[in-house]
Design a protein around this motif. Structure first.
Motif, short mmCIF file in Angstrom:
data_model
loop_
_atom_site.label_atom_id
_atom_site.label_comp_id
_atom_site.label_asym_id
_atom_site.label_seq_id
_atom_site.Cartn_x
_atom_site.Cartn_y
_atom_site.Cartn_z
N ALA A 22 0.81 -1.22 0.00
CA ALA A 22 0.00 0.00 0.00
C ALA A 22 0.84 1.27 0.00
O ALA A 22 0.30 2.35 -0.03
CB ALA A 22 -0.95 -0.01 1.20
N GLY A 23 2.13 1.15 0.02
CA GLY A 23 2.98 2.33 -0.04
C GLY A 23 3.72 2.57 1.25
O GLY A 23 3.68 1.77 2.17
N GLU A 24 4.38 3.70 1.29
CA GLU A 24 5.16 4.06 2.44
C GLU A 24 4.24 4.48 3.58
O GLU A 24 3.16 5.01 3.36
CB GLU A 24 6.09 5.21 2.06
CG GLU A 24 6.88 4.90 0.82
CD GLU A 24 8.34 5.14 1.01
OE1 GLU A 24 8.72 5.72 2.03
OE2 GLU A 24 9.09 4.72 0.13
N PRO A 25 4.68 4.27 4.82
CA PRO A 25 3.86 4.70 5.94
C PRO A 25 3.72 6.22 5.95
O PRO A 25 4.63 6.94 5.51
CB PRO A 25 4.62 4.22 7.17
CG PRO A 25 5.99 3.91 6.71
CD PRO A 25 5.91 3.64 5.24
N GLU A 26 2.60 6.69 6.41
CA GLU A 26 2.34 8.12 6.46
C GLU A 26 3.26 8.77 7.49
O GLU A 26 3.47 8.24 8.58
CB GLU A 26 0.89 8.35 6.84
CG GLU A 26 0.45 9.77 6.62
CD GLU A 26 -1.06 9.91 6.79
OE1 GLU A 26 -1.46 10.87 7.45
OE2 GLU A 26 -1.79 9.06 6.26
#
Length: 118
Positions: A22-26
């Motif tokens: 899902a991508g990089e952590p916020e």
């Protein structure tokens, strides 16, 4: 019917891969990377730190455009916590974090931005 099972299996695999990657952590709001974009530089430092002073002198001699956050201020302390840093200097170059007075790592990140410091 067989085609339906294959489509369902492919959909499940696709969903798994989508959510797993899902991508990089916020980033936390106090993380300096929220303001550096791809090319800005922020140095977390302290007045009492000899390595911080040395790195600041290096940057000044090479005309590096950067911002200093003093870790002994509330803003600097929050930035340190957001990065999980325990010592200084910490230099955020774009989205990369260089911990300590690591001239090789600094050089690797600064050269693509046109700076010749080390």
């Amino acid at each position: 019917m067989r085609a339906l099972w294959i489509l369902m299996l492919l959909a499940l695999i696709g969903a798994f891969l989508h959510f797993r990657g899902a991508g990089e952590p916020e980033l936390q709001p106090d993380d300096p990377r929220t303001t550096t974009g791809d090319a800005r530089i922020v140095m977390l430092a302290a007045e009492w730190c000899g390595y911080c002073r040395k790195q600041q002198k290096d940057f000044e001699l090479a005309d590096v455009r950067y911002r200093v956050l003093d870790i002994d201020t509330p803003e600097g302390d929050r930035a340190m916590r957001a990065l999980g840093a325990r010592g200084v200097p910490v230099t955020v170059i774009g989205q990369h974090v260089v911990r300590g007075y690591d001239t090789a790592a600094l050089d690797e990140r600064l050269r693509p931005l046109g700076y010749r410091v080390y």
